[in-house]
Design an enzyme around this catalytic site. Structure first.
Site, PDB file in Angstrom:
ATOM      1  N   ARG A 170       8.411  16.198 -19.154  1.00 44.16           N
ATOM      2  CA  ARG A 170       7.002  16.600 -19.338  1.00 44.16           C
ATOM      3  C   ARG A 170       6.746  17.214 -20.716  1.00 44.16           C
ATOM      4  O   ARG A 170       5.947  18.137 -20.864  1.00 44.16           O
ATOM      5  CB  ARG A 170       6.548  17.579 -18.236  1.00 44.16           C
ATOM      6  CG  ARG A 170       6.646  17.028 -16.834  1.00 44.16           C
ATOM      7  CD  ARG A 170       5.773  15.816 -16.584  1.00 44.16           C
ATOM      8  NE  ARG A 170       6.040  15.275 -15.266  1.00 44.16           N
ATOM      9  CZ  ARG A 170       6.876  14.258 -15.022  1.00 44.16           C
ATOM     10  NH1 ARG A 170       7.494  13.622 -16.027  1.00 44.16           N
ATOM     11  NH2 ARG A 170       7.083  13.859 -13.805  1.00 44.16           N
ATOM     12  N   SER A 220       1.114  17.718  -9.214  1.00 41.91           N
ATOM     13  CA  SER A 220       2.075  18.820  -9.055  1.00 41.91           C
ATOM     14  C   SER A 220       1.688  19.945 -10.001  1.00 41.91           C
ATOM     15  O   SER A 220       1.609  19.735 -11.209  1.00 41.91           O
ATOM     16  CB  SER A 220       3.487  18.352  -9.413  1.00 41.91           C
ATOM     17  OG  SER A 220       3.859  17.317  -8.550  1.00 41.91           O
ATOM     18  N   GLU A 290       3.121  23.106 -14.830  1.00 38.74           N
ATOM     19  CA  GLU A 290       3.026  21.775 -15.458  1.00 38.74           C
ATOM     20  C   GLU A 290       1.585  21.576 -15.955  1.00 38.74           C
ATOM     21  O   GLU A 290       1.329  20.978 -16.988  1.00 38.74           O
ATOM     22  CB  GLU A 290       3.382  20.687 -14.430  1.00 38.74           C
ATOM     23  CG  GLU A 290       3.259  19.294 -15.002  1.00 38.74           C
ATOM     24  CD  GLU A 290       3.928  18.231 -14.140  1.00 38.74           C
ATOM     25  OE1 GLU A 290       4.964  18.533 -13.505  1.00 38.74           O
ATOM     26  OE2 GLU A 290       3.409  17.113 -14.105  1.00 38.74           O
TER      27      GLU A 290
HETATM   28  C1  LIG Z   1      -3.437  13.216  -7.740  1.00 36.39           C
HETATM   29  C2  LIG Z   1      -2.631  13.387  -9.003  1.00 36.39           C
HETATM   30  C3  LIG Z   1      -1.368  12.831  -9.090  1.00 36.39           C
HETATM   31  C4  LIG Z   1      -0.604  12.985 -10.252  1.00 36.39           C
HETATM   32  N1  LIG Z   1       0.622  12.414 -10.304  1.00 36.39           N
HETATM   33  C5  LIG Z   1       1.371  12.541 -11.428  1.00 36.39           C
HETATM   34  C6  LIG Z   1       2.659  11.927 -11.514  1.00 36.39           C
HETATM   35  O1  LIG Z   1       3.118  11.244 -10.618  1.00 36.39           O
HETATM   36  N2  LIG Z   1       3.372  12.122 -12.656  1.00 36.39           N
HETATM   37  C7  LIG Z   1       2.896  12.853 -13.704  1.00 36.39           C
HETATM   38  O2  LIG Z   1       3.602  12.983 -14.720  1.00 36.39           O
HETATM   39  N3  LIG Z   1       1.679  13.443 -13.643  1.00 36.39           N
HETATM   40  C8  LIG Z   1       0.906  13.304 -12.543  1.00 36.39           C
HETATM   41  N4  LIG Z   1      -0.324  13.889 -12.478  1.00 36.39           N
HETATM   42  C9  LIG Z   1      -0.800  14.724 -13.610  1.00 36.39           C
HETATM   43  C10 LIG Z   1      -1.597  13.949 -14.703  1.00 36.39           C
HETATM   44  O3  LIG Z   1      -2.221  12.811 -14.158  1.00 36.39           O
HETATM   45  C11 LIG Z   1      -0.692  13.539 -15.865  1.00 36.39           C
HETATM   46  O4  LIG Z   1      -0.160  14.670 -16.525  1.00 36.39           O
HETATM   47  C12 LIG Z   1      -1.437  12.672 -16.897  1.00 36.39           C
HETATM   48  O5  LIG Z   1      -0.499  12.116 -17.795  1.00 36.39           O
HETATM   49  C13 LIG Z   1      -2.501  13.441 -17.681  1.00 36.39           C
HETATM   50  O6  LIG Z   1      -3.292  12.488 -18.370  1.00 36.39           O
HETATM   51  P1  LIG Z   1      -4.809  12.813 -18.753  1.00 36.39           P
HETATM   52  O7  LIG Z   1      -5.346  11.676 -19.542  1.00 36.39           O
HETATM   53  O8  LIG Z   1      -5.570  13.201 -17.565  1.00 36.39           O
HETATM   54  O9  LIG Z   1      -4.587  14.056 -19.725  1.00 36.39           O
HETATM   55  P2  LIG Z   1      -5.372  15.450 -19.740  1.00 36.39           P
HETATM   56  O10 LIG Z   1      -5.166  16.152 -18.451  1.00 36.39           O
HETATM   57  O11 LIG Z   1      -6.757  15.253 -20.213  1.00 36.39           O
HETATM   58  O12 LIG Z   1      -4.531  16.202 -20.877  1.00 36.39           O
HETATM   59  C14 LIG Z   1      -3.163  16.520 -20.660  1.00 36.39           C
HETATM   60  C15 LIG Z   1      -2.540  16.955 -21.999  1.00 36.39           C
HETATM   61  O13 LIG Z   1      -2.512  15.825 -22.886  1.00 36.39           O
HETATM   62  C16 LIG Z   1      -3.219  16.120 -24.089  1.00 36.39           C
HETATM   63  N5  LIG Z   1      -3.863  14.871 -24.511  1.00 36.39           N
HETATM   64  C17 LIG Z   1      -4.541  13.995 -23.723  1.00 36.39           C
HETATM   65  N6  LIG Z   1      -4.930  12.938 -24.470  1.00 36.39           N
HETATM   66  C18 LIG Z   1      -4.516  13.174 -25.735  1.00 36.39           C
HETATM   67  C19 LIG Z   1      -4.616  12.458 -26.973  1.00 36.39           C
HETATM   68  N7  LIG Z   1      -5.226  11.266 -27.074  1.00 36.39           N
HETATM   69  N8  LIG Z   1      -4.054  13.007 -28.078  1.00 36.39           N
HETATM   70  C20 LIG Z   1      -3.416  14.200 -28.007  1.00 36.39           C
HETATM   71  N9  LIG Z   1      -3.283  14.917 -26.880  1.00 36.39           N
HETATM   72  C21 LIG Z   1      -3.823  14.400 -25.773  1.00 36.39           C
HETATM   73  C22 LIG Z   1      -4.209  17.229 -23.725  1.00 36.39           C
HETATM   74  O14 LIG Z   1      -4.566  17.996 -24.867  1.00 36.39           O
HETATM   75  C23 LIG Z   1      -3.376  18.024 -22.713  1.00 36.39           C
HETATM   76  O15 LIG Z   1      -2.481  18.883 -23.392  1.00 36.39           O
HETATM   77  C24 LIG Z   1      -1.120  13.736 -11.344  1.00 36.39           C
HETATM   78  C25 LIG Z   1      -2.416  14.283 -11.252  1.00 36.39           C
HETATM   79  C26 LIG Z   1      -3.169  14.100 -10.116  1.00 36.39           C
HETATM   80  C27 LIG Z   1      -4.557  14.671 -10.043  1.00 36.39           C
END
Ligand SMILES: Cc1cc2nc3c(=O)[nH]c(=O)nc-3n(C[C@H](O)[C@H](O)[C@H](O)COP(=O)(O)OP(=O)(O)OC[C@H]3O[C@@H](n4cnc5c(N)ncnc54)[C@H](O)[C@@H]3O)c2cc1C
Length: 303
Positions: A170, A220, A290
């Protein structure tokens, strides 16, 4: 020229006082002073330049599926990358903009008979968010298929190869850095579309059966502590169903803290502290978040 007008000359997608609860999977978070949704790298660079010049704090977000935002919102600008949405394949590889959802990337890979992404297909975020977080599921991580990323460092466009991402659990080169991920190249292996589809359906089924997908969450809440599972520790502490205000430890999966009945950020933070303290008291294990917390006065990329 007023800041709003300056930004308006770069992008038409500007929202004022935008409630962040509309943009986070937790459905928690007060208003951001400004939200910008650029549609190309040039717009991201220009917006960043103006915000820096005006000393307005800002940060980048993808789909908001890993963010816990203050009830007071954010005194600055949020740059949401979901307007960056180009995607194409060539041979065994895919070039994908940061704002593309993981599920969309997975479906195009399936159509092209490219395998290696199936386990990641159900992560409900953007490719940029997954690269920043080194998102992973069911034994795979995005690092396994990522061969290149192009990003913005200030106003300079730079490219790094897979190894230069310094991926760990992560965590990536981008964690805590002020850069904007623009696009990534994924390299896959040829596969049988029927088998790829079957695997994707199996992973979806596992999520549906184990995760509380009917309630807002950020997945998580805690990282997996070395040698343990956060959900097992929480369950063994007897915390399933524990509630503070509208925040609750899921009955279905105790690693998920969920927003049940209109939780505030304050409720969620108090529940997080309570769970951390109990796990530490009973097992001596320190749980680490996380989920990324965003405070009202965080300096974002300017800090
Ligand atoms: C139901 C559910 C299930 C999930 N299952 C998993 C799983 O199985 N595995 C897992 O790893 N995670 C899981 N997650 C968590 C989440 O989906 C992941 O961490 C995902 O990768 C976050 O992506 P996001 O686009 O929503 O990022 P955001 O939540 O918008 O941002 C997350 C981080 O990334 C940074 N960021 C985003 N885009 C950029 C960019 N273009 N440039 C620079 N920084 C950026 C943000 O600043 C922040 O620090 C889950 C979440 C939910 C709600």
């Amino acid at each position: 020229m007023e800041i709003y007008q300056k930004l308006q000359s770069v992008t038409k997608n500007i929202l004022k006082e935008e409630p962040l609860k509309k943009h986070t999977s937790f459905q928690i978070g007060g208003p951001a002073d400004l939200m910008l949704i650029p549609e190309c790298a040039r717009e991201v660079a220009e917006i960043s330049r103006i915000l820096r010049e005006e000393e307005i704090p800002y940060f980048f977000m993808g789909n908001g599926s890993n963010l816990l935002v203050s009830d007071k919102g954010y005194r600055g600008a949020v740059i949401k990358t979901t307007g960056l949405c180009e995607i194409s394949t060539s041979g065994n590889s895919m070039t994908v903009s940061a704002g593309v959802m993981m599920s969309k990337a997975a479906n195009l890979l399936l159509r092209n008979g490219l395998s290696g992404f199936e386990a990641l297909s159900g992560i409900p975020g953007t490719v940029g968010g997954a690269v920043c977080m080194n998102a992973g599921a069911y034994g795979s991580e995005i690092k396994d298929v990522l061969t290149e990323t192009t990003y913005l460092d200030g106003t300079q466009v730079k490219t790094i190869n897979g190894q230069q991402h310094n991926f760990s659990y992560r965590h990536s080169f981008f964690s805590g850095k002020p850069h904007c991920i623009l696009s990534s190249k994924l390299t896959l292996a040829p596969g049988n579309p029927n088998e790829i589809k079957e695997k994707m359906e199996d992973y979806t089924q596992r999520r549906v059966s184990k995760q509380p997908l009917n309630l807002p969450s950020a997945g998580s809440t805690f990282k997996r502590p070395e040698g343990y599972f956060a959900s097992k520790l929480i369950e063994d502490c007897g915390l399933k169903g524990t509630r503070i205000g509208g925040a609750c430890v899921s009955e279905k999966h105790s690693g998920f803290l969920v927003n049940d009945r209109g939780a505030t950020c304050e409720d969620m933070l108090r529940l997080i502290d309570f769970v951390k303290n109990e796990v530490y008291k009973q097992f001596g294990v320190e749980l680490e978040l996380e989920v990324k917390t965003i405070e009202e006065d965080w300096k974002g990329v300017l800090s």
